[in-house]
Design a protein around this motif. Structure first.
Motif, short mmCIF file in Angstrom:
data_model
loop_
_atom_site.label_atom_id
_atom_site.label_comp_id
_atom_site.label_asym_id
_atom_site.label_seq_id
_atom_site.Cartn_x
_atom_site.Cartn_y
_atom_site.Cartn_z
N MET A 1 1.12 -1.31 -0.11
CA MET A 1 -0.04 0.05 0.39
C MET A 1 0.91 0.98 -0.21
O MET A 1 1.81 1.19 0.92
CB MET A 1 -1.01 0.01 1.26
CG MET A 1 -1.50 1.32 1.14
SD MET A 1 -3.32 0.90 2.39
CE MET A 1 -3.05 1.69 3.64
N ALA A 2 0.57 1.97 -0.54
CA ALA A 2 1.38 3.53 -1.23
C ALA A 2 1.34 4.28 0.04
O ALA A 2 0.41 4.58 1.04
CB ALA A 2 1.15 4.18 -2.23
N SER A 3 2.37 5.18 0.55
CA SER A 3 1.97 5.90 1.89
C SER A 3 2.23 6.87 1.79
O SER A 3 1.88 7.73 2.44
CB SER A 3 3.25 4.75 3.29
OG SER A 3 4.79 4.81 2.89
N ALA A 10 3.09 7.84 -9.00
CA ALA A 10 3.28 7.31 -8.88
C ALA A 10 2.56 6.41 -9.54
O ALA A 10 2.80 6.22 -11.18
CB ALA A 10 4.76 6.69 -9.07
N GLN A 11 2.19 5.54 -9.18
CA GLN A 11 0.87 4.78 -8.87
C GLN A 11 -0.05 5.71 -9.90
O GLN A 11 -0.55 4.14 -10.84
CB GLN A 11 0.75 4.02 -7.78
CG GLN A 11 1.87 3.12 -7.07
CD GLN A 11 1.98 2.45 -5.46
OE1 GLN A 11 1.29 3.72 -4.78
NE2 GLN A 11 2.07 1.52 -5.05
N GLN A 72 -10.26 16.17 -10.34
CA GLN A 72 -10.06 16.70 -11.70
C GLN A 72 -8.17 16.57 -11.97
O GLN A 72 -8.59 17.17 -13.53
CB GLN A 72 -10.09 17.99 -11.11
CG GLN A 72 -9.57 19.55 -12.13
CD GLN A 72 -9.28 20.74 -11.57
OE1 GLN A 72 -10.38 20.21 -9.86
NE2 GLN A 72 -9.66 21.74 -11.78
N SER A 73 -7.87 16.36 -11.41
CA SER A 73 -5.92 15.67 -11.84
C SER A 73 -5.42 15.18 -10.51
O SER A 73 -5.91 14.13 -9.98
CB SER A 73 -5.53 17.46 -11.64
OG SER A 73 -5.53 17.61 -10.13
N LEU A 74 -4.70 14.23 -11.06
CA LEU A 74 -3.47 13.31 -10.06
C LEU A 74 -3.54 14.30 -8.58
O LEU A 74 -3.48 13.17 -8.21
CB LEU A 74 -2.53 12.74 -10.94
CG LEU A 74 -2.36 11.47 -11.93
CD1 LEU A 74 -0.83 11.92 -12.31
CD2 LEU A 74 -2.89 10.50 -11.78
N ASP A 75 -2.96 15.16 -9.03
CA ASP A 75 -3.02 15.82 -7.86
C ASP A 75 -4.42 16.14 -6.67
O ASP A 75 -3.99 15.78 -5.47
CB ASP A 75 -1.76 17.14 -7.72
CG ASP A 75 -0.86 17.56 -7.95
OD1 ASP A 75 -0.24 16.93 -7.67
OD2 ASP A 75 -0.73 18.31 -8.46
#
Length: 89
Positions: A1-3, A10-11, A72-75
């Motif tokens: 799991m990304a932390s 990135a994922q 809306q975005s990756l952010d």
């Protein structure tokens, strides 16, 4: 799991570029790329992204959070995921 934020971005970037873009090796996307405005997140693509987030990243997104602002975005997606992972006290 990304932390952390960078790992999550990135994922998500890798998933979107490999699975959702018509030409995966094109210019790619940045954290602030307008995913909805550019037509990258269609209804079907959003469903695939939600499945990836649930199954691979271990986060369920409640229906109340399925808004244009959050996707809306990756952010914005990353901000949402990080806020859902923070335990409410």
């Amino acid at each position: 799991m990304a932390s952390d934020r960078d790992e999550l971005i990135a994922q998500l970037t890798e998933f979107i570029q490999e699975r959702l873009l018509a030409e995966p090796d094109s210019h790619g996307i940045a954290p602030d790329t307008p995913l909805l405005e550019w037509g990258i997140l269609t209804s079907i693509n959003t469903a695939q992204l939600l499945t990836f987030i649930r199954d691979e990243l271990g986060t369920n997104i409640p229906p109340t959070e399925l808004t244009g602002t959050n996707f809306q975005s990756l952010d914005s997606i990353t901000d949402l995921l990080l806020s859902l992972r923070t335990p409410a006290h």
